[in-house]
Design an enzyme around this catalytic site. Structure first.
Site, PDB file in Angstrom:
ATOM      1  N   LYS A   1      81.163  80.031 -79.055  1.00 25.22           N
ATOM      2  CA  LYS A   1      80.222  79.251 -78.248  1.00 25.22           C
ATOM      3  C   LYS A   1      79.778  78.060 -79.082  1.00 25.22           C
ATOM      4  CE  LYS A   1      78.502  82.904 -75.222  1.00 25.22           C
ATOM      5  NZ  LYS A   1      77.319  83.582 -74.650  1.00 25.22           N
TER       6      LYS A   1
ATOM      7  N   ALA B   1      82.350  88.904 -82.147  1.00 25.07           N
ATOM      8  CA  ALA B   1      83.506  89.798 -82.200  1.00 25.07           C
ATOM      9  C   ALA B   1      83.788  90.387 -80.827  1.00 25.07           C
ATOM     10  CB  ALA B   1      83.261  90.917 -83.209  1.00 25.07           C
TER      11      ALA B   1
ATOM     12  N   LEU C   1      85.048  93.174 -78.211  1.00 26.69           N
ATOM     13  CA  LEU C   1      85.134  94.623 -78.116  1.00 26.69           C
ATOM     14  C   LEU C   1      86.549  95.019 -77.715  1.00 26.69           C
ATOM     15  CD1 LEU C   1      81.776  95.393 -76.263  1.00 26.69           C
ATOM     16  CD2 LEU C   1      82.266  95.620 -78.705  1.00 26.69           C
TER      17      LEU C   1
ATOM     18  N   ASP D   1      67.610  85.977 -68.692  1.00 20.88           N
ATOM     19  CA  ASP D   1      68.871  85.930 -67.961  1.00 20.88           C
ATOM     20  C   ASP D   1      69.649  87.245 -68.052  1.00 20.88           C
ATOM     21  OD1 ASP D   1      70.820  84.617 -66.405  1.00 20.88           O
ATOM     22  OD2 ASP D   1      71.978  84.104 -68.180  1.00 20.88           O
TER      23      ASP D   1
ATOM     24  N   GLU E   1      76.066  96.338 -69.286  1.00 19.32           N
ATOM     25  CA  GLU E   1      77.357  97.028 -69.309  1.00 19.32           C
ATOM     26  C   GLU E   1      77.271  98.297 -70.145  1.00 19.32           C
ATOM     27  OE1 GLU E   1      80.857  94.793 -70.115  1.00 19.32           O
ATOM     28  OE2 GLU E   1      80.182  93.014 -69.033  1.00 19.32           O
TER      29      GLU E   1
ATOM     30  N   ASP F   1      75.625  88.675 -74.256  1.00 18.39           N
ATOM     31  CA  ASP F   1      75.241  87.369 -73.726  1.00 18.39           C
ATOM     32  C   ASP F   1      73.762  87.058 -73.945  1.00 18.39           C
ATOM     33  OD1 ASP F   1      75.617  84.937 -72.575  1.00 18.39           O
ATOM     34  OD2 ASP F   1      75.829  85.650 -70.522  1.00 18.39           O
TER      35      ASP F   1
END
Length: 564
Positions: free
Chosen positions: A263, A368, A370, A436, A441, A456
């Site tokens: 990013k 990293a 997953l 946000d 997950e 995120d």
């Protein structure tokens, strides 16, 4: 003899003179002399006391620190350490209670010779051993996973060979990188270490090696991430969605075949989110991703994949090695002669959304990857406290203070760890200021008892002067918190382990430091205090036994709704 007689005459004259004085005047002179003597004694006593205090509390510690520092080591027992942080109704052994959990023997450390971060990680709360892992509690099986990775590497090498042959046939120059699969690579060890309780162990030295590798390994491939590819040409401007150009990210592959999400830098460290920005159109900050990983590690959640900062040459390490023609097509040279690129999406395909190097160097975060969904499926679940991603309207939880009572009636929030893990995530988001969190997950293998992934976090650390209390709605409305979380938050509120100070020290290890400005670090202490006040308010209202929950509670599908 003459002088003696003279002294006697003078003494007689003085005695005769005093006899001639009034009795009241004589008594006053005697009293004044007495008080003068007492004042002298009092002043002497005060000065002596001050000198003693100064020697004992100031001079003596400095002498001990200078001459006895290496010889004086303190071994704190768990009970002594507890006295500094925990409330009388809470005990460390119950802090993260589960089947077979036992505290690890506290290590000996010299208080003055170690960093505050090391002192924190030496504390008994950070040395609680989880139960011995069973094979089914590991995310991946070693032999099967290594075989899968070897097949992927062989396939990638074949494609590389074919591509280079075609490029040579048409006189097209390419950058060739030879690579081989190494089962001892840090990213492989990271994947094999993921288990039911966390992404990595507390004392795993491989994580630091993985951070170093992501910051220095040779990049052999660059491409858009999968969600960027999905957004391409499919943007619906009639709905409020995340502008792809605002959260541009790339998938980078290293020579050892590890992968990281890049990013790029969009804002300076001191830039704040504009007041008129909605949370869903805010810029994503690379330094927020880095800081979130360090905070997650300090809180001992270990649910954020490792993140490291890196300075990238966008020409050599992205443009010249990518095989994606769409990615190549969005590179351009700015009027300032800097190399820039942007996301490929219909409504943000504009140069004003671009990120630029200086002239080619661009800093960013490296997260990293997953294990792939093929061998480690994940399930994305809407957050019960999801926000309204529109310019108007509110969700039910924003207007109904008893919303949590309805959530507690629903599976899997009516039993097990899911609800207290949601509250852990809310506390984490409140500390970083992230509004946000629309989904979370989990790994499907671990089922409903698995931990939540804190993915995120780039929209955190936007407004250091503002504490968005609505992020804490799960804690405030449900009035429940994990015991281990509460104990660590209390520990980090004390001066000896102050959150801002251990964060500052941890972030100094990153190549792009400083990562956060001082206002953001101070905001962490302020927000931590607000979390503890909210928790204490719940305890005062409902009692600690109904608010503080034990860790590692097994889910029972037949379990009824939890009582408050």
């Amino acid at each position: 003899a003459v002088s003696v007689w003279q002294d006697r005459d003078a003494s007689c004259q003085n005695r005769n003179a005093s006899r001639g004085k009034p009795e009241s005047l004589h008594r006053a002179e005697h009293t004044g002399t007495m008080w003068m003597r007492r004042d002298r004694l009092l002043v002497t006593a005060i000065l002596g006391s001050l000198l003693t205090v100064d020697i004992y509390f100031v001079l003596l510690p400095k002498l001990q620190e200078k001459y006895l520092k290496e010889d004086c080591t303190c071994q704190e027992s768990g009970s002594r350490a507890e006295g500094r942080w925990h409330n009388s109704s809470s005990a460390v052994p119950g802090g993260t209670r589960g089947p077979g959990i036992t505290p690890v023997a506290h290590q000996t450390w010299a208080r003055d010779s170690r960093s505050k971060l090391q002192q924190l990680f030496d504390h008994p709360l950070y040395n609680i051993r989880t139960p011995a892992l069973k094979p089914e509690e590991l995310l991946l099986q070693t032999e099967e996973s290594l075989s899968y990775y070897k097949r992927k590497v062989s396939r990638w090498n074949r494609h590389q060979k074919y591509y280079n042959a075609v490029a040579a046939a048409v006189n097209f120059s390419t950058v060739a990188h030879a690579g081989a699969f190494n089962p001892e690579a840090s990213w492989v060890k990271f994947h094999l270490g993921i288990n039911r309780y966390a992404l990595y162990a507390r004392d795993d030295p491989n994580i630091d090696q993985l951070l170093r590798d992501m910051g220095s390994s040779t990049i052999v491939s660059a491409d858009y991430t999968q969600d960027e590819k999905v957004l391409k040409g499919m943007c619906d401007c009639t709905q409020v969605v995340k502008p792809s150009g605002h959260h541009l990210k790339l998938a980078l592959k290293f020579q050892n075949f590890g992968k990281a999400m890049f990013k790029p830098k969009r804002q300076e460290r001191h830039d704040e989110t504009p007041e008129d920005f909605f949370y869903f159109v805010d810029f994503q900050r690379h330094n927020a991703e880095i800081a979130a990983f360090h905070l997650d590690r300090i809180l001992d959640f270990r649910r954020v994949p490792p993140v490291a900062g890196r300075l990238i040459n966008v020409s050599k390490e992205i443009l010249h090695i990518t095989r994606n023609e769409d990615l190549k097509s969005v590179f351009f040279i700015s009027p300032a002669n800097n190399t820039c690129f942007f996301a490929k999406c219909l409504y943000v395909c504009k140069t004003e959304y671009a990120v630029c190097g200086n002239p080619d160097m661009l800093e960013g975060s490296m997260s990293a990857y997953l294990p792939g969904l093929t061998i480690a499926p994940r399930l994305s679940i809407p957050n019960p406290w999801i926000r309204s991603y529109s310019f108007t309207g509110k969700e039910e939880w924003e207007v109904n203070p008893f919303y949590c009572d309805a959530v507690k009636q629903l599976y899997p929030y009516n039993a097990g760890n899911r609800l207290i893990n949601i509250i852990d995530m809310a506390i984490f988001d409140f500390l970083i200021g992230n509004m946000d969190r629309h989904h979370y997950e989990i790994f499907t293998k671990f089922g409903d008892d698995g931990f939540l992934l804190h993915f995120d976090n780039a929209r955190g650390f936007g407004k250091p002067s503002h504490d968005e209390i609505s992020i804490l709605a799960p804690l405030i409305q449900c009035c429940i918190i994990k015991r281990s979380t509460l104990l660590r938050l209390r520990l980090l509120s004390h001066a000896e382990y102050r959150l801002s100070e251990v964060m500052r020290e941890s972030l100094q290890r990153d190549a792009l430091q400083p990562i956060l400005t001082e206002p953001h670090l101070q905001a962490l202490d302020r927000r931590l205090a607000r979390v503890l006040r909210a928790t204490q308010k719940c305890i005062k209202k409902f009692g600690e036994q109904h608010v503080v929950a034990e860790d590692f509670v097994e889910t029972q599908r037949t379990a009824g709704p939890n009582s408050r």
